[in-house]
Motif scaffolding. Structure first.
Motif, PDB file in Angstrom:
ATOM      1  N   LEU A 131       0.938  -1.314   0.081  1.00 23.75           N
ATOM      2  CA  LEU A 131      -0.138  -0.235   0.075  1.00 23.75           C
ATOM      3  C   LEU A 131       0.867   1.203  -0.271  1.00 23.75           C
ATOM      4  N   LEU A 132       1.868   1.310   0.725  1.00 24.68           N
ATOM      5  CA  LEU A 132       2.819   2.384   1.014  1.00 24.68           C
ATOM      6  C   LEU A 132       3.493   2.572  -0.484  1.00 24.68           C
ATOM      7  N   ALA A 133       3.845   1.527  -1.354  1.00 27.47           N
ATOM      8  CA  ALA A 133       4.322   1.690  -2.765  1.00 27.47           C
ATOM      9  C   ALA A 133       3.484   2.484  -3.567  1.00 27.47           C
ATOM     10  N   LEU A 134       2.047   1.983  -3.550  1.00 26.76           N
ATOM     11  CA  LEU A 134       1.220   2.576  -4.422  1.00 26.76           C
ATOM     12  C   LEU A 134       0.943   4.134  -4.048  1.00 26.76           C
ATOM     13  N   ILE A 135       1.161   4.507  -2.664  1.00 26.43           N
ATOM     14  CA  ILE A 135       1.124   5.916  -2.355  1.00 26.43           C
ATOM     15  C   ILE A 135       2.175   6.612  -2.973  1.00 26.43           C
ATOM     16  N   GLU A 136       3.414   6.040  -2.854  1.00 30.15           N
ATOM     17  CA  GLU A 136       4.613   6.818  -3.229  1.00 30.15           C
ATOM     18  C   GLU A 136       4.485   6.750  -4.874  1.00 30.15           C
ATOM     19  N   ALA A 137       3.967   5.767  -5.390  1.00 32.86           N
ATOM     20  CA  ALA A 137       3.855   5.936  -6.970  1.00 32.86           C
ATOM     21  C   ALA A 137       2.565   6.836  -7.545  1.00 32.86           C
ATOM     22  N   GLY A 138       1.825   7.328  -6.584  1.00 32.79           N
ATOM     23  CA  GLY A 138       1.049   8.223  -7.140  1.00 32.79           C
ATOM     24  C   GLY A 138      -0.354   7.882  -7.536  1.00 32.79           C
ATOM     25  N   VAL A 139      -0.724   6.402  -7.234  1.00 33.90           N
ATOM     26  CA  VAL A 139      -1.891   5.922  -7.422  1.00 33.90           C
ATOM     27  C   VAL A 139      -3.161   6.418  -6.590  1.00 33.90           C
ATOM     28  N   SER A 140      -4.431   6.600  -7.165  1.00 33.66           N
ATOM     29  CA  SER A 140      -5.255   7.273  -6.174  1.00 33.66           C
ATOM     30  C   SER A 140      -5.803   6.469  -4.951  1.00 33.66           C
ATOM     31  N   TYR A 141      -5.776   7.639  -3.851  1.00 31.13           N
ATOM     32  CA  TYR A 141      -5.819   6.768  -2.576  1.00 31.13           C
ATOM     33  C   TYR A 141      -7.518   6.417  -2.388  1.00 31.13           C
ATOM     34  N   GLU A 142      -8.512   7.399  -2.908  1.00 30.30           N
ATOM     35  CA  GLU A 142      -9.464   7.262  -2.602  1.00 30.30           C
ATOM     36  C   GLU A 142     -10.080   5.841  -3.012  1.00 30.30           C
ATOM     37  N   LYS A 143      -9.786   5.638  -4.470  1.00 31.97           N
ATOM     38  CA  LYS A 143      -9.951   4.634  -5.256  1.00 31.97           C
ATOM     39  C   LYS A 143      -9.443   3.217  -5.152  1.00 31.97           C
ATOM     40  N   HIS A 144      -7.917   3.345  -4.844  1.00 30.28           N
ATOM     41  CA  HIS A 144      -7.384   2.054  -4.687  1.00 30.28           C
ATOM     42  C   HIS A 144      -6.488   1.650  -3.500  1.00 30.28           C
ATOM     43  N   ILE A 145      -6.551   2.610  -2.597  1.00 29.20           N
ATOM     44  CA  ILE A 145      -5.609   2.195  -1.310  1.00 29.20           C
ATOM     45  C   ILE A 145      -6.518   2.566  -0.082  1.00 29.20           C
ATOM     46  N   ARG A 146      -7.445   3.454   0.112  1.00 29.36           N
ATOM     47  CA  ARG A 146      -8.057   3.794   1.251  1.00 29.36           C
ATOM     48  C   ARG A 146      -8.784   2.452   1.990  1.00 29.36           C
ATOM     49  N   GLN A 147      -9.645   1.626   1.299  1.00 32.06           N
ATOM     50  CA  GLN A 147     -10.139   0.410   1.842  1.00 32.06           C
ATOM     51  C   GLN A 147      -8.964  -0.535   2.397  1.00 32.06           C
ATOM     52  N   GLY A 148      -7.924  -0.768   1.906  1.00 25.07           N
ATOM     53  CA  GLY A 148      -6.910  -1.709   2.417  1.00 25.07           C
ATOM     54  C   GLY A 148      -6.181  -0.997   3.694  1.00 25.07           C
ATOM     55  N   VAL A 149      -6.033   0.394   3.684  1.00 25.39           N
ATOM     56  CA  VAL A 149      -5.474   1.021   4.898  1.00 25.39           C
ATOM     57  C   VAL A 149      -6.490   0.802   6.018  1.00 25.39           C
ATOM     58  N   ASP A 150      -7.566   1.161   6.021  1.00 24.71           N
ATOM     59  CA  ASP A 150      -8.582   1.118   6.659  1.00 24.71           C
ATOM     60  C   ASP A 150      -8.790  -0.265   7.398  1.00 24.71           C
ATOM     61  N   TYR A 151      -8.775  -1.210   6.523  1.00 23.49           N
ATOM     62  CA  TYR A 151      -8.786  -2.587   7.059  1.00 23.49           C
ATOM     63  C   TYR A 151      -7.480  -3.083   7.899  1.00 23.49           C
ATOM     64  N   LEU A 152      -6.360  -2.681   7.449  1.00 26.74           N
ATOM     65  CA  LEU A 152      -5.291  -3.193   8.392  1.00 26.74           C
ATOM     66  C   LEU A 152      -5.247  -2.298   9.732  1.00 26.74           C
ATOM     67  N   VAL A 153      -5.533  -1.052   9.708  1.00 30.97           N
ATOM     68  CA  VAL A 153      -5.903  -0.266  10.780  1.00 30.97           C
ATOM     69  C   VAL A 153      -6.632  -0.701  11.788  1.00 30.97           C
ATOM     70  N   SER A 154      -7.704  -1.673  11.444  1.00 33.21           N
ATOM     71  CA  SER A 154      -8.599  -2.122  12.179  1.00 33.21           C
ATOM     72  C   SER A 154      -8.060  -3.395  12.862  1.00 33.21           C
ATOM     73  N   LEU A 155      -6.856  -4.042  12.448  1.00 35.38           N
ATOM     74  CA  LEU A 155      -6.110  -4.860  13.263  1.00 35.38           C
ATOM     75  C   LEU A 155      -5.640  -4.365  14.578  1.00 35.38           C
ATOM     76  N   GLU A 156      -5.547  -3.164  14.651  1.00 33.23           N
ATOM     77  CA  GLU A 156      -4.780  -2.761  15.719  1.00 33.23           C
ATOM     78  C   GLU A 156      -5.311  -2.903  16.880  1.00 33.23           C
ATOM     79  N   LYS A 157      -4.086  -3.546  18.185  1.00 31.45           N
ATOM     80  CA  LYS A 157      -4.375  -4.068  19.320  1.00 31.45           C
ATOM     81  C   LYS A 157      -3.724  -2.820  20.407  1.00 31.45           C
ATOM     82  N   GLU A 158      -4.136  -3.030  21.497  1.00 28.69           N
ATOM     83  CA  GLU A 158      -3.558  -1.688  22.486  1.00 28.69           C
ATOM     84  C   GLU A 158      -2.088  -1.746  22.429  1.00 28.69           C
TER      85      GLU A 158
END
Length: 323
Positions: A131-158
């Motif tokens: 996901l980081l590589a796609l951000i650095e490559a200028g891929v659309s965040y809303e269309k191709h990246i946000r969903q994956g980021v939000d899901y991975l963040v949901s895995l956070e523990k204390e």
């Protein structure tokens, strides 16, 4: 110091130094950029990323993994107008699961809870990097990246991010207690969050930073998933792909919250203490696969390692650790 570094550097690194340390406009460096792209080592790196899924991901510490090479090239300042990078990004995006997380080709043996066959899936120690590589490559965040980021963040523990894998990899997890923070997964998640405005100063990022700094502070007591923060961790090494002092400091130095923390200040001072009289740095540990690069030896100054360390110090120059 920067002039000394430039004089020692090959064109590919001169290009990165002028953009990252001297804040020069990439558009004014077209000739240098073309010369850099012709370098034989850069050409080999481009060849690796151009056939993106040809390398089975079995060891995330391998600097020749296409994802590490892709991020290296993007960090130097190259982008998708380089055909091999454009191809790598397109191939990476071909494999995405229902959560929006991109997948790597790997093989988890049956005795570790996998299928024992080559297949696409993800581990939390590589998915954030895609996901980081796609951000650095200028891929659309809303269309191709946000969903994956939000899901991975949901895995956070204390206590940070745990060893987590996609359903394709069954019950696999690393060698540690299942409720422990995985230092490397937490580090690569922070690398990802550092590039997203909505997450850079979030509570999620702050908790992850605290998790890594707590491991530093309690390095003699806590070694989750066999990640140590001792002597080997403190050796200068490039590229910054792993859980070591350069990799961790390079990531944390982006965060204002971390820069204000005395524990991070201790890391920075250790790095600073290893400068030579010219303000440059010599590797203390190397990846065998990096032979042929200036950072693949321990006998003399490495311009690239010096670039990484000087970039860390530059980010921290206006901050004083607070007791």
């Amino acid at each position: 110091m920067t002039n000394e570094l430039l004089s020692l550097s090959e064109p590919w690194l001169q290009y990165a130094i002028r953009i990252n340390l001297l804040d020069q406009n990439a558009g004014d460096l077209a000739a240098l950029r073309e010369e850099a792209l012709l370098d034989s080592k850069i050409q080999r790196s481009l060849k690796i990323v151009a056939d993106y899924h040809s390398t089975l991901v079995t060891n995330h510490k391998n600097p020749d993994l296409p994802i590490h090479k892709l991020l290296f090239l993007l960090d130097l300042g190259f982008d998708t107008d380089v055909p091999e990078i454009e191809s790598a990004v397109a191939q990476l995006m071909e494999h995405r699961d229902k959560h929006g997380v991109y997948q790597s080709l790997t093989n988890i043996p049956k005795h570790f809870g996998g299928t024992g066959e080559d297949g696409f899936g993800w581990c939390l120690c590589d998915a954030p990097l895609l996901l980081l590589a796609l951000i650095e490559a200028g891929v659309s965040y809303e269309k191709h990246i946000r969903q994956g980021v939000d899901y991975l963040v949901s895995l956070e523990k204390e206590q940070g991010f745990l060893c987590s894998v996609s359903e394709e990899f069954g019950t696999f997890r690393g060698p540690g207690r299942k409720d422990d923070c995985c230092p490397y997964a937490t580090l690569v998640m922070l690398r990802l969050l550092s590039r997203i405005d909505g997450y850079r100063n979030s509570e999620t990022a702050i908790r992850a930073i605290d998790a890594l700094l707590d491991l530093w502070e309690r390095s003699r007591e806590r070694h989750p998933y066999m990640f140590y923060t001792g002597t080997d961790f403190r050796k200068l090494k490039a590229p910054a792909i792993w859980y070591d002092i350069v990799g961790v400091a390079d990531c944390l130095s982006v965060f204002e919250y971390a820069r204000a923390d005395a524990r991070f200040g201790e890391m920075v001072e250790i790095i600073r203490s290893k400068q030579d009289e010219d303000g440059l740095f010599t590797p203390q540990s190397v990846y065998q696969r990096s032979k042929g690069w200036d950072f693949g030896q321990k006998k003399t100054v490495s311009p690239y390692l010096s670039f990484l360390c000087l970039r860390i110090l530059k980010r921290c120059e206006d901050r004083l650790p607070q007791a």
